[in-house]
Design a protein around this motif. Structure first.
Motif, PDB file in Angstrom:
ATOM      1  N   UNK A 135      37.675  35.771  55.179  1.00 18.43           N
ATOM      2  CA  UNK A 135      38.775  36.055  54.930  1.00 18.43           C
ATOM      3  C   UNK A 135      39.449  36.258  53.569  1.00 18.43           C
ATOM      4  N   UNK A 136      38.855  35.214  53.139  1.00 19.75           N
ATOM      5  CA  UNK A 136      38.755  34.550  51.311  1.00 19.75           C
ATOM      6  C   UNK A 136      38.518  36.315  50.339  1.00 19.75           C
ATOM      7  N   UNK A 137      37.855  37.092  50.995  1.00 19.60           N
ATOM      8  CA  UNK A 137      37.444  38.109  50.561  1.00 19.60           C
ATOM      9  C   UNK A 137      38.593  38.621  49.544  1.00 19.60           C
ATOM     10  N   UNK A 138      38.353  39.613  48.335  1.00 18.25           N
ATOM     11  CA  UNK A 138      38.997  40.251  47.703  1.00 18.25           C
ATOM     12  C   UNK A 138      39.983  41.625  48.465  1.00 18.25           C
ATOM     13  N   UNK A 139      38.728  41.795  49.333  1.00 13.32           N
ATOM     14  CA  UNK A 139      39.194  42.964  49.910  1.00 13.32           C
ATOM     15  C   UNK A 139      40.035  42.898  51.482  1.00 13.32           C
TER      16      UNK A 139
END
Length: 445
Positions: free
Chosen positions: A276-280
């Motif tokens: 969930x914390x990924x940029x995409x």
């Protein structure tokens, strides 16, 4: 302790519900379900924290959770033997104190800090939880009529889900929220001093956990738990020789169903914050993602309350099939989309996972009669399937984190197979006559 009540004088209505004698015990057991759910899910915020502190890859990170679930495989049979030797109540106290010792050990691991000591202490905590699981799940399943066993266990497991719902808030605030890695932007490289400081943020949460476990152990040690009767205890050796576990399709396919389901549940929970914390996907800090994790576990709590009510009118296997289809669909959405669509699809899988463990468990022991105790032990051992989350960690490292969720989707298909065909009872057994005569009010006949 109240003695057994003969079934001959019970009315049909009294046999449809648990005896009122057991209500206080069930309430107390619900607190145990809450605590082990709470402690287990702290790992979901602990893992991304440890990943940063020890500079781990996904395989090494998920190995931490694998060690946790290996404890279920190692400790299940010794736990059953301990319960037989010292009794149900003392075993619960021992389980809680074992967990408390492991929690205090986590304080030591954070003070050093040490990856190896962390693994050992998490194994000790999980061993204590295994002892509680081996005792508590069959207890709840057999009190009351067998046709509502799934509903009853889902209801009590909802308290487990309440613990899993609150734990991410606790972890996000006291671990991720107080650490540099939890509040920094994705990709930030920490200095050695910052990593050491982050490691120490684990100390306070585990001191609190250890204190609560000791208090709960003292309460249970003094609580007048009712006798279970012979229906859930050892079966006479001669009676046992007449039957074979392997003739019961619902158990034979139920053990791998629990094993495979745990791969799905633990894989989603452990990789949630990282995904969930990924940029995409969500483009947020690990702390913020930890708060979204509460929605995943909150969905599981809601699903169990709802599932418990639905199963009063609809067969458990039908409900399980519907939920497994829903889980499969949202995992495909998670895998093949991006942004908030993928994020909310992953959150929603918590709702569809909600009823799976308690429903598979009760379907697995259905019709086992004098083999119920042994069948329950095998199903609890199957929780070790969570250890294979390391396979998903390897897939994430090799093929990408998002692609690794195809493993989760495949697991949902096996649960569907079990609901449709594998859970069918073959050669059902009834309780031995001597157990029927001694069973307390509300015990299945």
């Amino acid at each position: 302790m109240p003695g057994p009540t003969g079934t001959a004088t019970q009315s049909p209505e009294s046999r449809k519900r648990p005896s009122a004698t057991y209500v206080p015990a069930l309430v107390l057991l619900a607190s145990l379900f809450f605590m082990w759910g709470f402690i287990t899910v702290i790992n979901n915020t602990l893992l991304p924290h440890l990943k940063s502190v020890f500079d781990l890859n996904y395989t090494q990170t998920t190995l931490i959770e694998s060690v946790w679930f290996i404890a279920y495989f190692v400790a299940s049979i010794p736990s059953a033997k301990l319960i037989e030797r010292v009794g149900y109540q003392k075993s619960l106290v021992i389980g809680l104190l074992t967990m408390a010792a492991g929690a205090l050990g986590m304080v030591l691991a954070a003070s050093i800090p040490s990856y190896g000591v962390t693994l050992v202490m998490l194994f000790i905590i999980a061993s204590g939880i295994t002892l509680l699981q081996v005792a508590a799940n069959p207890y709840v399943a057999v009190i009351g009529p067998p046709e509502t066993a799934s509903s009853r266990l889902n209801l009590v497991q909802a308290m487990n889900s309440m613990g899993t719902w609150l734990a991410p808030m606790f972890g996000a605030y006291l671990i991720l929220g107080r650490s540099k890695s939890g509040t920094a932007a994705a990709g930030t490289v920490l200095t050695q001093a910052e990593r050491l400081a982050d490691a120490h943020t684990v100390i306070l949460p585990y001191i609190i956990v250890a204190a609560v476990l000791v208090v709960l152990a003292l309460i249970i040690a003094r609580f007048p738990l009712p006798a279970m009767g012979s229906a859930t205890s050892r079966v006479a050796k001669e009676e046992r020789k007449k039957h074979s576990l392997w003739k019961h399709r619902n158990l034979v396919f139920g053990v791998p169903a629990i094993f495979i389901y745990l791969i799905a549940e633990i894989g989603v929970a452990n990789l949630f914050v990282s995904f969930v914390s990924r940029p995409d996907i969500g483009n947020m800090t690990s702390e913020s993602a930890g708060w979204y994790l509460t929605l995943l576990w909150g969905g599981m709590m809601v699903g169990r309350f709802l599932g418990s009510a639905i199963m009063q009118k609809i067969p458990a296997e039908t409900v399980l099939a519907a939920f497994s289809v829903g889980a499969f669909v949202v995992m495909l959405i998670t895998t093949f989309t991006t942004g908030h669509v993928a994020m909310w699809a992953l959150i929603l899988v918590g709702f569809f996972h909600s009823i799976m463990f308690p429903t598979i468990f009760t379907l697995g022991i259905r019709g086992l009669g004098p083999l119920t105790e042994e069948g329950s032990g095998l199903l609890i051992m199957a929780i070790a399937g969570g250890a294979l989350v390391v396979v998903q960690g390897w897939l994430a490292d090799t093929y990408g984190l998002q692609t690794s969720f195809l493993l989760t989707a495949a697991c949902e298909l096996y649960v569907l197979f079990y609901a449709v065909w594998g859970s069918k009872v073959t050669e059902p057994l009834s309780m031995p006559e001597e157990d029927e005569a001694q069973a307390p009010a509300g015990m299945p006949e």
